[in-house]
Scaffold this motif. Structure first.
Motif, short mmCIF file in Angstrom:
data_model
loop_
_atom_site.label_atom_id
_atom_site.label_comp_id
_atom_site.label_asym_id
_atom_site.label_seq_id
_atom_site.Cartn_x
_atom_site.Cartn_y
_atom_site.Cartn_z
N MET A 23 2.01 1.95 12.54
CA MET A 23 0.74 1.24 12.64
C MET A 23 0.95 -0.15 13.23
SD MET A 23 -2.06 0.27 9.75
CE MET A 23 -2.34 1.93 9.19
N ARG A 81 -7.62 2.34 12.65
CA ARG A 81 -6.18 2.14 12.56
C ARG A 81 -5.58 2.25 13.95
NH1 ARG A 81 -3.94 4.93 7.05
NH2 ARG A 81 -5.74 4.55 5.74
N LYS A 119 7.19 9.72 8.90
CA LYS A 119 6.20 10.21 7.96
C LYS A 119 5.44 11.45 8.41
CE LYS A 119 3.13 7.77 5.70
NZ LYS A 119 1.98 6.92 5.73
N TYR A 165 9.66 3.10 10.26
CA TYR A 165 8.48 3.03 9.39
C TYR A 165 7.24 3.54 10.10
CZ TYR A 165 12.02 -0.18 7.72
OH TYR A 165 13.22 -0.72 7.37
N ASP A 166 6.15 3.53 9.34
CA ASP A 166 4.86 3.92 9.87
C ASP A 166 4.55 3.15 11.18
OD1 ASP A 166 1.96 4.77 8.27
OD2 ASP A 166 1.86 3.49 10.04
N GLY A 200 -0.29 12.06 1.63
CA GLY A 200 -0.17 11.94 3.08
C GLY A 200 -0.45 13.25 3.81
N TYR A 247 0.82 -1.23 0.00
CA TYR A 247 0.00 0.00 0.00
C TYR A 247 0.84 1.27 0.00
CZ TYR A 247 -2.61 -3.47 2.78
OH TYR A 247 -3.17 -4.59 3.28
N GLY A 248 2.14 1.15 0.23
CA GLY A 248 2.95 2.36 0.36
C GLY A 248 4.19 2.25 -0.49
N PHE A 249 5.27 2.84 0.01
CA PHE A 249 6.57 2.72 -0.63
C PHE A 249 6.51 2.88 -2.15
CE2 PHE A 249 7.13 0.36 3.48
CZ PHE A 249 7.87 1.36 4.07
N ARG A 288 -3.50 2.42 -6.33
CA ARG A 288 -3.04 1.24 -5.62
C ARG A 288 -4.18 0.71 -4.76
NH1 ARG A 288 -2.53 3.52 -0.32
NH2 ARG A 288 -2.07 5.74 -0.46
N GLN A 328 -5.79 0.38 -1.20
CA GLN A 328 -5.66 1.28 -0.05
C GLN A 328 -5.61 0.48 1.25
OE1 GLN A 328 -5.73 4.87 -1.80
NE2 GLN A 328 -7.21 5.24 -0.22
N VAL A 329 -5.02 1.13 2.24
CA VAL A 329 -4.97 0.57 3.59
C VAL A 329 -6.37 0.14 4.05
CG1 VAL A 329 -4.57 1.24 6.00
CG2 VAL A 329 -2.90 1.88 4.24
N GLU A 330 -7.39 0.93 3.69
CA GLU A 330 -8.74 0.71 4.20
C GLU A 330 -9.58 -0.25 3.36
OE1 GLU A 330 -7.30 3.56 3.37
OE2 GLU A 330 -8.55 4.81 2.09
N GLN A 336 -5.12 12.91 7.70
CA GLN A 336 -4.77 11.49 7.62
C GLN A 336 -5.92 10.67 8.18
OE1 GLN A 336 -1.50 10.20 6.77
NE2 GLN A 336 -0.01 11.55 7.71
N LYS A 337 -6.22 9.58 7.47
CA LYS A 337 -7.37 8.76 7.86
C LYS A 337 -7.14 8.00 9.17
CE LYS A 337 -8.04 8.22 2.96
NZ LYS A 337 -7.64 7.43 1.79
#
Ligand code: ADP
Ligand code: ADP
Ligand code: MG
Length: 635
Positions: free
Chosen positions: A376, A329, A597, A373-374, A150, A68-70, A283, A285-287, A222-223
């Motif tokens: 989460m 999240r 981030k 990293y993030d 972001g 989902y990222g990078f 892409r 998504q995270v969600e 940000q979500k």
């Protein structure tokens, strides 16, 4: 971990890549093969296209799923995969490029007949021209980096006199984050709701939408909490934005999974004509799990099938919504410290489970949350017949989630999900800021439930110790203060806290907190003794740390806090807002640090005079680096 799960179910061999920071990570163990691609820094590992491609060649991989990222929205990487004869699980490079810059994407969408947020997209980037365009658009406006993502490089401006300074800030952030300081101007939509549409297309000309998600619960753009379907969305409106999203995908010859983001003016509910295209994320998504929950589909499976050249598994008419799903999240961050990411070892990690609950996570108890990293920890997803049912299930699951070793936002999420306005569906992107007092309460004392858990834990620990003599008896802060009475002193949240346990003749106990009675039960709940010696009491998503009160140690710790500012984590100094010799007030922002981030503001904990500044914009700093020293308070 999410991608591995589906790939394995489909009978595919899975290959993980990892950086040095992730050598012992869950995904490395879970995959059939794992390849090291570089050091911890993302630039040298997960963002290093050459290293990722080399790992693919070395292991004979036929496809790369970018997550989902990078590199997932990196057109050059998608092209490099194609050139190397490796399938990139995502859209063609040209589609990524077309949607990569917000101004180009908006121009393209406007041409395709998709409504876009009114504003200015032009090449004239002179401050005077941009200010004139902002006035023409009408305040409030939003300045956005064209290369943005972001939530970075974005500034809301309410009055013309603030425009110049906001433009400078947005440009600076955009230049440092994206190497591109161009901006666009947008009308700031009132009562904004973020509504996005999941789209899917194949290489045979088919394109469908899988309904919408509402991601209005945001913090700093940000979500935080996402749901499907969107509260208050009717069938006509859904068909309207679904068609617009499919049109957007077709306009760029899209294939695979994508998300078309819209912003809606919800001041009078959701209505056609009051919703505009914002951007497209090319892409998965995270969600995406909330969409999976309401459609019963596996979107990673769809991605892999489309990437393999198959047609979409279903047509629009075969798709339907079942019930309601909400995702939260779960982050290693401290809401009470401005949501600062929290690093450390997950000494305790237990998820609340239950009917309709799905947990997506990449970490296990004992793993570390690193500064690289993030932060989460997991996504917790609840599905139910109705929105109310899903929200209640999710709140219960998060309330039963116990994390110690790092701070988390679990308690904050529980309060958000149980907030009457959230329950009624009265949400917009300002919800969290508007309710911050309720969501991040200033309470200093753990609730009775947590104290009762602490007492039950201490009693059990005490009984275990008295059975076998052990140095614990000294370390746990207990002092025998007479028959039938024990006193334990702690520091909780910076304040002293005294727990007294009274032993009655009939074998019962009672509990006093700072002299006042609190209920006591035998339920220890989730309570743990951490490696630091602190007692972590986990209740309703919140983790209370009770530090054994050692008068010497705490005096030293307080001394440190008041006379200097240390970097809470490795990062880059973005801005220094004060000068040496300046007298600052408690709460005044001093330094802005970028790490993990995000930008973090470090503020003064007390009124003080600045003696020395040791940080300058652009400095890379290590954790605990001395950034600023205050003058000694005059006595
Ligand atoms: P979304 O719009 O779906 O919230 P994000 O911008 O949060 O997407 O990014 C998606 C994910 O990508 C993050 O959760 C994180 O795991 C990963 N990611 C992206 N960029 C970085 C980065 N520079 N460092 C660490 N993680 C990143
Ligand atoms: P990013 O690339 O950072 O995701 P977006 O353009 O998607 O940038 O915007 C991020 C968030 O900012 C949105 O989800 C929304 O909450 C808010 N936002 C963006 N545009 C507007 C607008 N014109 N009016 C009000 N809020 C907006
Ligand atoms: Mg966005």
């Amino acid at each position: 971990m999410r991608v591995l799960r589906t790939a394995r179910r489909m009978g595919l061999r899975t290959i993980a890549i990892y950086s040095d920071a992730d050598a012992g990570a869950a995904h490395v163990t879970a995959a059939d093969v794992a390849v090291r691609i570089g050091p911890a820094a993302a630039k040298e590992s997960y963002l290093n296209s050459a290293a990722v491609l080399a790992a693919a060649r070395e292991t004979g991989a036929s496809a790369i799923h970018p997550g989902y990222g990078f590199l997932s929205e990196n057109a050059a990487f998608a092209q490099a995969c194609a050139d190397a004869g490796i399938v990139f699980v995502g859209p063609p490079p040209a589609a990524i490029r077309a949607m990569g810059l917000k101004d180009r994407a908006k121009a393209l969408m406007a041409k395709a007949g998709v409504p876009v947020v009114p504003g200015y997209l032009g090449d004239d980037q002179s401050p005077a021209h941009l200010a004139a365009e902002a006035a023409k658009t009408g305040y409030p406006v939003l300045i956005k980096a064209v290369a943005g993502g972001g939530g970075k490089g974005m500034r809301k401006v309410d009055r013309p006199e603030d425009f110049a300074a906001a433009l400078e800030g947005a440009r600076r952030e955009a230049q440092s984050a994206f190497g591109d300081d161009r901006v666009l101007i947008e009308k700031y939509v009132s009562r904004p709701r973020h509504i996005e549409v999941q789209v899917f297309a194949d290489a045979h000309g088919n394109a469908v939408h899988l309904f919408e998600r509402d991601c209005s619960l945001q913090r700093r753009h940000q979500k935080v909490i996402e749901e499907a379907p969107a509260p208050g969305m009717d069938a006509a409106m859904r068909a309207h934005i679904g068609a617009a999203a499919v049109k957007a995908a077709k306009a760029v010859n899209y294939t695979g999974a994508g998300t078309v983001e819209f912003i809606a003016d919800a001041s009078e509910g959701l209505r056609p004509g009051h919703i505009w295209f914002m951007e497209m994320n090319t892409r998965l998504q995270v969600e995406h799990p909330v969409t999976e929950a309401i459609t019963g589909l596996d979107l990673v499976e769809w991605q892999l099938r489309v990437a393999a050249g198959e047609a979409l598994p279903k047509a629009q008419a075969d798709l339907a919504i079942h019930g309601h799903a909400i995702e939260a999240r779960l982050y290693a961050e401290d809401p009470r410290k401005g949501f600062l990411p929290s690093t450390g070892t997950l000494e305790r990690l237990r998820f609340g489970k239950g009917a309709g609950i799905r947990i997506d996570t990449g970490v296990r108890e004992g793993d570390a949350v690193t500064p690289f990293y993030d932060p989460m920890i997991a996504k917790v997803i609840a599905h139910g017949e109705t929105r109310e049912a899903a929200a209640a299930r999710l709140a219960d699951a998060l309330a039963a989630t116990a994390v110690a070793g790092v701070a988390t936002n679990a308690g904050f999420l529980v309060r958000a999900l149980r907030h009457p306005d959230f329950v009624k569906g009265e949400i917009d992107t300002g919800f969290i800021a508007a309710h911050l007092q309720t969501l991040v309460p200033e309470h200093r004392t753990p609730p009775p439930k947590a104290l009762a858990q602490a007492a039950a834990f201490l009693l059990a620990e005490r009984n275990a110790v008295s059975a076998s003599p052990d140095p614990w008896a000294v370390r746990d802060g207990f002092r025998l203060a007479g028959e039938g009475r024990e006193v334990a002193r702690f520091i909780c949240d910076g304040a002293p806290l005294t727990l007294e346990i009274l032993y009655h003749r009939d074998g019962r106990h009672s509990l006093l907190l700072d002299g006042a009675p609190v209920p006591i039960t035998a339920d220890r709940g989730d309570t743990a003794r951490l490696s630091s010696g602190a007692l972590a009491v986990m209740a309703d998503g919140d983790t209370w740390l009770l530090l054994p009160d050692d008068p010497l140690e705490s005096a030293e710790a307080q001394g440190h806090a008041s006379d200097r500012i240390l970097a809470p984590m490795p990062g880059k100094v973005i801005q220094v807002l004060v000068t040496a010799g300046e007298v600052v007030k408690r709460g005044q922002p001093l330094i802005i640090l970028e790490a993990m981030k995000m930008e973090h503001t470090l503020s003064a904990e007390a009124d003080a005079k600045i003696e020395e500044l040791l940080a300058a914009p652009g400095d890379q700093v290590t954790e605990s680096a001395l950034l600023l020293r205050f003058a000694e308070a005059e006595k």
